[in-house]
Design a protein around this motif. Structure first.
Motif, PDB file in Angstrom:
ATOM      1  N   GLU A 165     -13.801   2.870   4.162  1.00 48.92           N
ATOM      2  CA  GLU A 165     -14.490   3.382   5.354  1.00 48.92           C
ATOM      3  C   GLU A 165     -14.827   4.839   5.062  1.00 48.92           C
TER       4      GLU A 165
ATOM      5  N   GLU B 192     -10.980  12.392   7.251  1.00 49.23           N
ATOM      6  CA  GLU B 192      -9.554  12.622   7.041  1.00 49.23           C
ATOM      7  C   GLU B 192      -9.337  13.756   6.037  1.00 49.23           C
TER       8      GLU B 192
ATOM      9  N   LEU C 201     -14.670   7.739   7.661  1.00 53.83           N
ATOM     10  CA  LEU C 201     -13.294   8.072   8.026  1.00 53.83           C
ATOM     11  C   LEU C 201     -12.597   8.808   6.875  1.00 53.83           C
TER      12      LEU C 201
ATOM     13  N   LEU D  83      -1.525  -7.209  -1.905  1.00 55.73           N
ATOM     14  CA  LEU D  83      -2.401  -6.077  -1.588  1.00 55.73           C
ATOM     15  C   LEU D  83      -3.640  -6.520  -0.819  1.00 55.73           C
TER      16      LEU D  83
ATOM     17  N   GLN E  28      -4.312  -7.577   3.450  1.00 59.05           N
ATOM     18  CA  GLN E  28      -4.308  -6.592   4.523  1.00 59.05           C
ATOM     19  C   GLN E  28      -5.714  -6.260   4.967  1.00 59.05           C
TER      20      GLN E  28
ATOM     21  N   ARG F 143      -8.256  -3.866   7.684  1.00 59.72           N
ATOM     22  CA  ARG F 143      -8.368  -2.740   8.610  1.00 59.72           C
ATOM     23  C   ARG F 143      -9.048  -3.243   9.873  1.00 59.72           C
TER      24      ARG F 143
ATOM     25  N   ARG G  84      -4.042  -0.679   9.868  1.00 53.98           N
ATOM     26  CA  ARG G  84      -3.991  -1.639   8.780  1.00 53.98           C
ATOM     27  C   ARG G  84      -3.053  -2.766   9.186  1.00 53.98           C
TER      28      ARG G  84
ATOM     29  N   SER H 135      -5.691   9.732  11.867  1.00 56.43           N
ATOM     30  CA  SER H 135      -6.446   9.119  12.955  1.00 56.43           C
ATOM     31  C   SER H 135      -5.699   7.904  13.486  1.00 56.43           C
TER      32      SER H 135
ATOM     33  N   VAL I 226       0.839  -1.203   0.000  1.00 58.68           N
ATOM     34  CA  VAL I 226       0.000   0.000   0.000  1.00 58.68           C
ATOM     35  C   VAL I 226       0.874   1.254   0.000  1.00 58.68           C
TER      36      VAL I 226
ATOM     37  N   TYR J 278      -7.346   0.696  -0.444  1.00 62.54           N
ATOM     38  CA  TYR J 278      -6.401  -0.161   0.280  1.00 62.54           C
ATOM     39  C   TYR J 278      -5.928   0.421   1.605  1.00 62.54           C
ATOM     40  N   GLU J 279      -5.711   1.742   1.660  1.00 67.17           N
ATOM     41  CA  GLU J 279      -5.255   2.320   2.930  1.00 67.17           C
ATOM     42  C   GLU J 279      -6.436   2.375   3.908  1.00 67.17           C
ATOM     43  N   LEU J 280      -7.549   2.991   3.516  1.00 65.40           N
ATOM     44  CA  LEU J 280      -8.696   3.110   4.425  1.00 65.40           C
ATOM     45  C   LEU J 280      -9.832   2.141   4.079  1.00 65.40           C
ATOM     46  N   GLN J 281      -9.647   1.340   3.043  1.00 63.56           N
ATOM     47  CA  GLN J 281     -10.559   0.243   2.701  1.00 63.56           C
ATOM     48  C   GLN J 281     -12.042   0.619   2.777  1.00 63.56           C
TER      49      GLN J 281
END
Lengths: 214, 272
Positions: free
Chosen positions: A119, A126, A122, B242, B245, B247, B235, B230, A56, A114-117
């Motif tokens: 959400e 952000e 959120l 990819l 992973q 959350r 993760r 935040s 990621v 991929y980072e916050l999937q």
């Protein structure tokens, strides 16, 4: 100072460069192929787990820095065209800009998917709460508008307004560099180098900018 | 380069683990470069034997451990810990080592000792990041960290000499590093050469660099955000693909609630 004068004189006495249309098209095709292939290979490697470390972070860095590289290359075009009297170069500029926007959109996609999937709450929080992300989103919004208006049909209809709108790329580039600088934990040197490069390239357009702000 | 270790294994129940290849190729170790892939690339010729680890300061009997002592002086045990980075990613790693408490008790802390200060090796000829502020992320080396004495004496606080059954790879802090599982990863200082007991709160590297972002305590706390992101969720990195992973919610003290009593009278918003 003497050498600078000499260089200028030799450049002034230079003959304009002209190449056949085929070569310019080939150059443009090369930009398409390299930009698409590079992004695809890296993305596929990430999916199959072949990148070193965290995929990621790798994709975020790759696409973010890639955007800045493409923007800087596009800003280099017109000073180069002037210096070498090579007006045809300008025909490559839009293609570079298009891929800058594509890489930036991919950067956002990686962040969301991929980072916050996904959400969404959120993600929205952000973007609003974190100034470096807000700045990045502003840059991305500008690039997106420029991407859409790059379609030949829209461009033709916009007439002179098109160039005016596309001058916003200067702001997008500076915001992109600030986003990079603001996002790092402590290694400020690399992002600062990008910001300075962008500022130099934009300052070469002083006269044009003075006209815009008059 | 790494070699097998003999140790008391951890119970099998704590799984799944992060892939060894990921844990040893995605590292924050600015001494070897600021990018996550730099340490593995630049640390392979790092000399860990001979090594000297000194325990001194407010102790009755200062100790020096050499390379062999690190593996022989105390019984080695495996501990599978969650590692939560301040950057909101986490891994699960099987460490091997001994408790810091065992080491400190051997040196017999004086009653005046209140804090423990740690220091990483300073060796610019081996560590490119220490050679200039440009390659080392602006850090004033050597890297220093610190704990309160009661935190240091807690049974969870580990001095690690190995992971995944073998000695530590250099990019993970060979030959010996600290592991404090309820604090953000940057507290777990690598390649330690000095442990000094003091009566004052020692300076810590990230706090010096950005005091509004990194405090002395750095306890994992989903309710106190980093100024730029935040800390509520994280993760979890397990494999290199990819889609491996997930959350997940970040837990108070990274889920190690047994340390809560250490901070019962403290405002953890102020002492972040």
């Amino acid at each position: 100072m003497q050498t600078v004068k000499k260089m200028q004189n030799s450049l002034n006495s230079m003959r304009p460069i002209r190449i056949s249309k085929g070569w310019i098209n080939a150059g443009r095709a090369l930009i398409h192929i390299i930009s698409i292939a590079w992004l695809s290979v890296v993305y596929l490697d990430a999916l199959s787990g072949e990148l070193p470390g965290d995929p990621v972070q790798y994709l975020l860095d790759f696409s973010g820095i890639g955007t800045l590289h493409l923007l800087i290359m596009s800003l280099l075009i017109s000073p180069m065209a002037q210096t070498f009297k090579f007006g045809q170069l300008v025909r490559l500029r839009k293609t570079l800009g298009v891929y800058a926007a594509v890489y930036a959109l991919f950067h956002l996609y990686v962040f969301i998917a991929y980072e916050l999937q996904y959400e969404w709450l959120l993600i929205a929080e952000e973007i609003i709460k974190r100034p470096y992300i807000t700045v990045g989103m502003l840059a991305l919004s500008i690039l997106s508008v420029l991407l859409i208006t790059s379609l030949q049909a829209i461009k033709a209809r916009m007439g002179t307004a098109w160039q005016k709108l596309h001058n916003w790329v200067y702001l997008a580039t500076i915001l992109g560099c600030i986003h990079f600088l603001w996002s790092v934990k402590s290694n400020w040197y690399e992002p600062t180098a990008y910001l300075i490069t962008a500022l130099i390239l934009i300052s070469l357009r002083r006269k044009k900018l003075q006209k815009i702000f008059k | 380069k790494t070699s097998e270790l003999r140790f008391k294994k951890a119970p099998e129940s704590v799984r799944p683990l992060t892939d060894e290849s990921v844990a040893s190729s995605y590292n924050n170790f600015y001494e070897f470069g600021t990018s996550k892939s730099d340490p593995k690339e630049n640390a392979q010729s790092f000399v860990v034997d001979p090594w000297k680890l000194e325990v001194s300061g407010l102790v009755e009997t200062p100790i020096t451990l050499n390379y062999e002592d690190l593996f022989k002086r105390f019984e080695l045990q495996e501990r599978i810990y969650r590692l939560r980075c301040v950057e909101a990613w986490s891994m699960v790693i099987p460490w091997i080592g001994f408790t810091l408490a065992e080491l400190l008790k051997a040196a017999k802390p004086l009653s005046s000792a209140k804090y423990v200060a740690f220091e990483t090796l300073y060796s610019p000829e081996q560590m490119p990041g220490q050679r200039s502020r440009f390659t080392g992320g602006g850090v004033d080396y050597p890297y220093v960290e610190g704990l309160r004495l009661d935190e240091a004496m807690h049974d969870l606080t580990l001095m690690s000499v190995g992971m995944y059954g073998k000695t530590l790879p250099p990019q993970n802090g060979a030959p010996i590093r600290l592991v404090v599982p309820w604090k953000y990863g940057f507290k777990s200082i690598k390649s330690v050469v000095k442990i000094v007991l003091t009566d004052k709160e020692p300076p810590t590297t990230w706090n010096i660099l950005a005091p509004d972002e990194y405090g002395f305590y750095a306890n994992v706390n989903p309710k106190v955000d980093h100024p730029r992101w935040s800390q509520g969720r994280e993760r979890r990195i397990l494999g290199s693909g990819l889609n491996t992973q997930r959350r997940i919610d970040t837990q108070m003290f990274n889920g190690y609630s047994e340390v809560a009593s250490l901070y019962s009278n403290m405002d953890l918003r102020r002492f972040y």
